[in-house]
Design an enzyme around this catalytic site. Structure first.
Site, PDB file in Angstrom:
ATOM      1  N   ASP A   1      47.030  51.542  39.038  1.00 25.71           N
ATOM      2  CA  ASP A   1      48.380  51.090  39.400  1.00 25.71           C
ATOM      3  C   ASP A   1      48.718  49.847  38.589  1.00 25.71           C
ATOM      4  O   ASP A   1      48.707  48.720  39.102  1.00 25.71           O
ATOM      5  CB  ASP A   1      48.437  50.812  40.902  1.00 25.71           C
TER       6      ASP A   1
ATOM      7  N   SER B   1      54.678  43.707  45.620  1.00 21.79           N
ATOM      8  CA  SER B   1      54.050  44.571  44.625  1.00 21.79           C
ATOM      9  C   SER B   1      54.220  44.049  43.211  1.00 21.79           C
ATOM     10  O   SER B   1      55.281  43.531  42.841  1.00 21.79           O
ATOM     11  CB  SER B   1      54.688  45.971  44.672  1.00 21.79           C
ATOM     12  N   GLY B   2      53.175  44.252  42.417  1.00 18.71           N
ATOM     13  CA  GLY B   2      53.239  43.901  41.004  1.00 18.71           C
ATOM     14  C   GLY B   2      52.964  42.454  40.712  1.00 18.71           C
ATOM     15  O   GLY B   2      52.722  42.075  39.565  1.00 18.71           O
TER      16      GLY B   2
END
Length: 267
Positions: free
Chosen positions: A116, A210-211
């Protein structure tokens, strides 16, 4: 036992010494965190399409590291030197994304399979200053010690189902080693060696983080981005023994280097 994973996206070198921070972070949300001192994480970026969706990490003047599951649209921009999302405070830099590179083994139907991770090439270089600096990345294969203190940062939800943060939040999350995180009453087989676990109690990342980076201080006094925020347990962001899971950056250094040579263009 079925394990439900929740991705944390919101769907609805220069003259500066890298990572010896000019604005030191508070050490005194993200879930159960605190507001970060403005610009104390100068590589943190906000990734936006039609609205803010994810976080990211500036790793070079024209490159940003983020999560693969964040890339769901075809047009993005990043905001650097962001703190309060509800107002423009002056130092922000808005730069469009020119190209997007998703890891070729990412499978959006299998988040627990790993990979991911994505890289964004910006249309122009960021202007580096005391509020905007690239992050240091770990050496290939580097590992974190169990309970090593790290910080996750972002503008995600303050609790499961709650409101998003207006200002950048930070929370101290101790690293959880793979031997612990992969135990059956923790993440079990969902925890891969290409992932980093951190937390597992009342503090965690949450939807919208996220990220973004997992920031860990090295023995040399510099901060290294050891993880890319990926997923939490479907029962709640801060479920006991379900620490926040990050893509382990140290596992992907060769891909990052090759990707910056544009071997895997997404668009």
């Amino acid at each position: 036992m079925e394990v439900v994973l929740v991705l944390l996206a919101v769907v609805a070198a220069g003259e500066f010494t890298l990572n010896i921070l000019i604005q030191q972070p508070n050490t005194g949300r993200v879930v159960n965190g605190e507001e970060a001192r403005p610009y104390s994480w100068p590589w943190q970026v906000s990734l936006e399409s039609f609205f803010p969706t994810c976080g990211g990490t500036l790793i070079a003047p024209n490159w940003v590291l983020t999560a693969a599951h964040c890339i769901t649209f075809h047009t993005y921009r990043v905001v650097l030197a962001e703190h309060n999302m509800n107002k423009e405070e002056g130092p922000e830099q808005f730069i469009n994304v020119g190209k997007m590179f998703i890891h070729p083994k990412w499978n959006d139907n299998c988040v627990s399979c790993g990979n991911d991770i994505a890289l964004l090439k910006l249309e122009k270089n960021a202007v580096l200053n005391d509020k905007v600096q690239p992050a240091c990345l770990p050496q290939h294969g580097a590992t974190l010690a169990h309970n090593q203190p790290c910080y996750v940062t972002g503008w995600g939800r303050l609790h499961s189902g709650g409101p998003r943060a207006t200002t950048l939040q930070q929370v101290l999350l101790p690293a959880v080693d793979h031997a612990t995180c992969s135990q059956s009453d923790w993440w079990g087989s969902s925890a891969k060696t290409t992932m980093v676990c951190a937390g597992g109690a009342s503090k965690s990342a949450c939807h919208g983080d996220s990220g973004g980076p997992l920031n860990c201080e090295g023995g040399d006094g510099r901060w290294y981005v050891q993880g890319v925020t990926s997923f939490v347990d479907g029962r709640g962001c801060n479920t006991t023994r379900r620490p926040t899971v990050f893509t382990r950056v140290a596992s992907f250094i060769p891909w990052i280097v090759n990707c910056k040579c544009e071997l895997y263009p997404f668009i």
